[in-house]
Design a protein around this motif. Structure first.
Motif, short mmCIF file in Angstrom:
data_model
loop_
_atom_site.label_atom_id
_atom_site.label_comp_id
_atom_site.label_asym_id
_atom_site.label_seq_id
_atom_site.Cartn_x
_atom_site.Cartn_y
_atom_site.Cartn_z
N PHE B 332 16.04 0.93 -22.64
CA PHE B 332 15.32 0.68 -21.29
C PHE B 332 14.67 1.10 -20.68
O PHE B 332 15.41 2.25 -19.89
CB PHE B 332 15.84 -0.32 -20.04
CG PHE B 332 15.30 -2.30 -20.65
CD1 PHE B 332 16.29 -2.60 -21.65
CD2 PHE B 332 14.98 -2.77 -19.98
CE1 PHE B 332 16.80 -3.36 -22.33
CE2 PHE B 332 14.64 -4.31 -20.61
CZ PHE B 332 15.77 -4.44 -21.41
N HIS B 333 13.12 1.57 -21.02
CA HIS B 333 12.69 2.32 -20.02
C HIS B 333 11.45 1.63 -19.60
O HIS B 333 10.61 1.41 -20.06
CB HIS B 333 11.93 3.26 -21.17
CG HIS B 333 11.36 4.89 -21.04
ND1 HIS B 333 9.98 5.61 -21.67
CD2 HIS B 333 10.98 5.39 -19.56
CE1 HIS B 333 9.59 6.33 -20.55
NE2 HIS B 333 10.14 5.77 -19.52
N LEU B 334 11.78 2.15 -18.52
CA LEU B 334 10.96 1.46 -17.34
C LEU B 334 9.73 2.31 -16.32
O LEU B 334 10.09 2.78 -16.25
CB LEU B 334 11.83 0.45 -16.82
CG LEU B 334 11.24 -0.05 -14.96
CD1 LEU B 334 10.38 -1.59 -16.09
CD2 LEU B 334 12.22 -0.46 -14.62
N VAL B 335 8.63 1.96 -16.77
CA VAL B 335 7.86 2.73 -15.74
C VAL B 335 7.16 1.52 -14.68
O VAL B 335 6.36 0.51 -14.76
CB VAL B 335 6.79 3.21 -16.36
CG1 VAL B 335 5.39 4.47 -15.81
CG2 VAL B 335 6.95 3.77 -17.98
N SER B 336 7.40 2.19 -13.76
CA SER B 336 6.61 1.16 -13.06
C SER B 336 5.81 1.33 -11.94
O SER B 336 5.59 2.50 -11.75
CB SER B 336 7.83 0.66 -11.33
OG SER B 336 7.53 0.42 -10.61
N ASP B 337 4.45 0.61 -11.35
CA ASP B 337 3.90 1.35 -10.47
C ASP B 337 3.53 1.21 -9.42
O ASP B 337 3.05 1.16 -8.13
CB ASP B 337 2.30 1.60 -10.92
CG ASP B 337 1.76 -0.12 -11.83
OD1 ASP B 337 2.95 -1.12 -11.42
OD2 ASP B 337 1.21 -0.63 -11.99
N GLY B 338 4.78 0.57 -8.83
CA GLY B 338 5.25 0.07 -7.61
C GLY B 338 4.88 -1.63 -7.47
O GLY B 338 5.05 -2.17 -6.64
N ASP B 339 4.55 -1.73 -8.27
CA ASP B 339 4.48 -3.46 -8.60
C ASP B 339 4.80 -4.35 -8.57
O ASP B 339 5.69 -4.16 -8.41
CB ASP B 339 2.31 -4.03 -9.55
CG ASP B 339 1.95 -5.00 -9.00
OD1 ASP B 339 2.29 -5.37 -8.17
OD2 ASP B 339 1.20 -5.53 -10.10
N LYS B 340 5.00 -5.63 -8.46
CA LYS B 340 5.84 -6.91 -9.07
C LYS B 340 6.18 -6.69 -10.20
O LYS B 340 7.00 -7.93 -10.64
CB LYS B 340 5.97 -7.92 -8.09
CG LYS B 340 4.07 -9.08 -8.61
CD LYS B 340 4.49 -10.16 -8.03
CE LYS B 340 3.18 -11.42 -7.90
NZ LYS B 340 2.80 -11.20 -9.72
N SER B 341 5.88 -6.49 -11.19
CA SER B 341 5.83 -6.20 -12.82
C SER B 341 5.68 -4.28 -13.23
O SER B 341 5.05 -4.23 -12.73
CB SER B 341 4.97 -7.41 -13.55
OG SER B 341 3.18 -7.30 -12.75
N PRO B 342 6.35 -4.81 -14.17
CA PRO B 342 6.54 -3.65 -14.56
C PRO B 342 5.17 -2.86 -15.21
O PRO B 342 4.24 -3.59 -15.82
CB PRO B 342 7.24 -3.53 -16.23
CG PRO B 342 9.02 -4.64 -15.68
CD PRO B 342 7.54 -5.61 -15.19
#
Lengths: 179, 382
Positions: B332-342
């Motif tokens: 799983f490569h997860l990129v988040s911008d700090g929001d409630k969804s990836p």
């Protein structure tokens, strides 16, 4: 060469006999499957069927639900929809939302926990066609007003049959209990 | 309006783009997408000369469900039911990979008991997955009975899992910071009983199937995949271990509490379908060893963090989490911008890499052997 292939064949034949022995042993053991229409399985504990409303402690006809809309918002498939009636007096006192008559659809949550008079649930519909049975709604419920039913043998001919009106289901259940 | 009613033999997009060899006396054959031995909706275009395959090309995308895109429009908890749908046989591993990726990005400390519960349930799920593969593979090869024995055990394990997870196939059990439901004494007792029941069953499976010379003729020296080919295509899991490379994520980069258990990584360097078959049969026994050790040392405590985030909002950044599924490495490569969804989620499905080597391996083999190779790869087409 011939000896080797003969030996291989004999060993192969022997492996078949060993396999046949396993079959013979199992042939004598008791049946483990269930003949469905005549008998049913009973190990349904923990089964997550479609959701249903939990009746409140005082009145079996009334659900515990406070119409906070938490379940509606968490549902990944957006299959729950509920409407609620605000208590009339309180609605009049409220200054900010007099326009939308009695219906609190999306604002429900913000108002519900603050007030003492609970908004009364008008309808609670679960569209089982889209439900993925994740159980997030049950876990997100602050009052424990939702639970899983053990309705396994659910079948129907049309999509409409799976649009479940849970409030009337609750009332039917309460009626059945009384009788 | 096209009034030309003659049979259109040019085929569809993929058939037209398919590059056959230069020979003229060959036949293009479609295997699938509804063929019983292609597992899921997989289609393979074969160029055959008699019974021999000259070229094979898998066609993908028949049930593309946009799981990655769905993650971008759903909040983190809303995506919880999705991962299990990408691999319906080892759903808990996918569930775990998703949950653990978010936990790693947020820096959550999962209670020890929850980790143990995760290990136990995930290993139980691995056994069910391998059992179904075992039955289905033998169905492909023409043996009907074994799947009945496999399902006997599989159903019992599913009954155990159903009691605590609530579902039998597409699990949604793990939560950010723990699991959704604690295990009780009955679960432990039933699991122990099932483990001791399974042990003599493997002997029976060996007598009934593994030693059977009809099976051995179908799998031994069929579909040899050298370790280099595995590396080239990124094949993992039993396919790689069947080629003599003892690589297992549980051992190579231990996640959760796997470093506390004593278990072997089975690997066979015969590189053929039999090697992959034996790896899976051994792996089931290793899983039982892990489960028993985990049950013995199961600590008390919380099954979920007391302050587990209901609606997690991981900080901006990216994280990669990999774990060992029944079919190979799940990433799983997860990129988040700090929001409630990836912002972006990339799934690494082991089946994709494992399938990619099929076209190289199946060159020049019989169609019947291609079925054997395909089955030994244990594909789940998501």
């Amino acid at each position: 060469m011939i000896v080797k292939s003969l030996r291989e064949t004999m060993l192969g034949m022997w492996s078949l006999l060993v396999g046949m022995k396993v079959t013979a042993v199992n042939f004598k053991s008791t049946q483990i499957t269930v003949h469905y229409p005549r008998e049913v399985v009973h190990s349904l504990e923990g089964y997550r069927g479609h959701i249903e409303l939990v009746p409140s402690d005082e009145d079996p006809y009334k659900p515990k639900c406070i119409a906070c809309n938490n379940c509606v918002r968490i549902c990944p498939s957006a299959c729950i929809s509920l409407t609620a009636i605000k208590p009339k007096k309180k609605a009049a006192e409220k200054t900010e939302a007099p326009d939308s008559a009695d219906e609190v659809k999306t604002k429900g949550k913000k108002e519900a926990p603050a007030k003492k008079a609970k908004p009364e649930l008008e309808s609670f519909v679960c569209d089982y066609n889209y439900c993925c049975l994740c159980g997030l709604c049950v876990q997100s419920c602050p009052t424990g007003a939702l639970r899983y039913s053990s309705n396994v043998y659910l079948a129907g001919f049309t999509r409409q049959e799976f649009v479940l009106d849970l409030l009337s289901r609750l009332q039917n259940q309460a009626q059945k209990k009384e009788q | 309006m096209n009034l030309d009613l003659r049979l259109d033999t040019s085929g569809d997009f993929y058939a037209r783009k398919f590059q056959p060899t230069k020979r003229e006396d060959t036949l293009i054959l479609n295997m699938g997408p509804q063929h019983p031995s292609t597992h899921g909706v997989l289609r393979i275009i074969l160029e055959i000369d008699g019974e021999y395959i000259l070229r094979a090309e898998p066609v993908l995308g028949y049930i593309h469900r946009m799981h990655e895109k769905m993650a971008e429009v759903m909040s983190y908890p809303q995506y919880l039911p999705n991962p299990a749908r990408t691999d319906y046989l080892h759903g808990l591993a996918w569930n775990w990979a998703h949950v653990a990726a978010v936990e790693r990005l947020m820096g959550l400390e999962v209670p020890e008991r929850a980790e143990y519960i995760r290990v136990i349930t995930c290993e139980l799920n691995r056994i069910t997955s391998h059992l179904l593969w075992w039955g289905a593979y033998l169905l492909d090869l023409g043996a009907f009975t074994p799947i009945m024995y496999a399902f006997d055990d599989r159903e019992r394990i599913q009954d155990i899992l159903q009691r605590i997870t609530g579902s039998r196939l597409t699990y949604c059990y793990y939560r950010f910071g723990g699991v959704s439901n604690d295990i009780d004494d009955r679960f432990i007792e039933e699991t122990r009983k099932q483990c001791s029941r399974m042990k003599p069953r493997f002997k029976m499976f060996k007598d009934l199937v593994t030693d059977n010379f009809i099976l051995r003729k179908r799998v031994e020296e069929i579909g040899e995949i050298p370790a280099d080919t595995c590396r080239k295509y990124g094949a993992t899991g039993p396919v790689l271990r069947g080629s003599g490379v003892p690589y297992d994520v549980r051992r190579a980069e231990p996640y959760s509490v796997y470093d506390r258990f004593d278990f072997n990584i089975p690997s066979y360097d015969t590189c053929d379908a039999m090697g992959r078959y034996l790896v899976r049969m051994d792996e089931m026994q290793e899983s039982i060893k892990i489960i028993e050790q985990a049950l013995d040392t199961l600590p008390e405590g919380d099954y979920i963090m007391p302050k587990a985030p209901k609606k997690p909002k991981p900080p901006a950044g990216d994280v990669y989490f990999a774990l060992e599924g029944a079919r190979g490495k799940i990433g799983f490569h997860l990129v988040s911008d700090g929001d409630k969804s990836p912002y972006r989620l990339k799934l690494r499905a082991p089946g994709f890499s494992n399938l990619s080597l099929f076209s190289e391996v199946s060159e020049g083999v019989l169609i019947a052997d291609a079925v054997s190779i395909l089955g030994s790869l244990d594909l789940v087409i998501p």
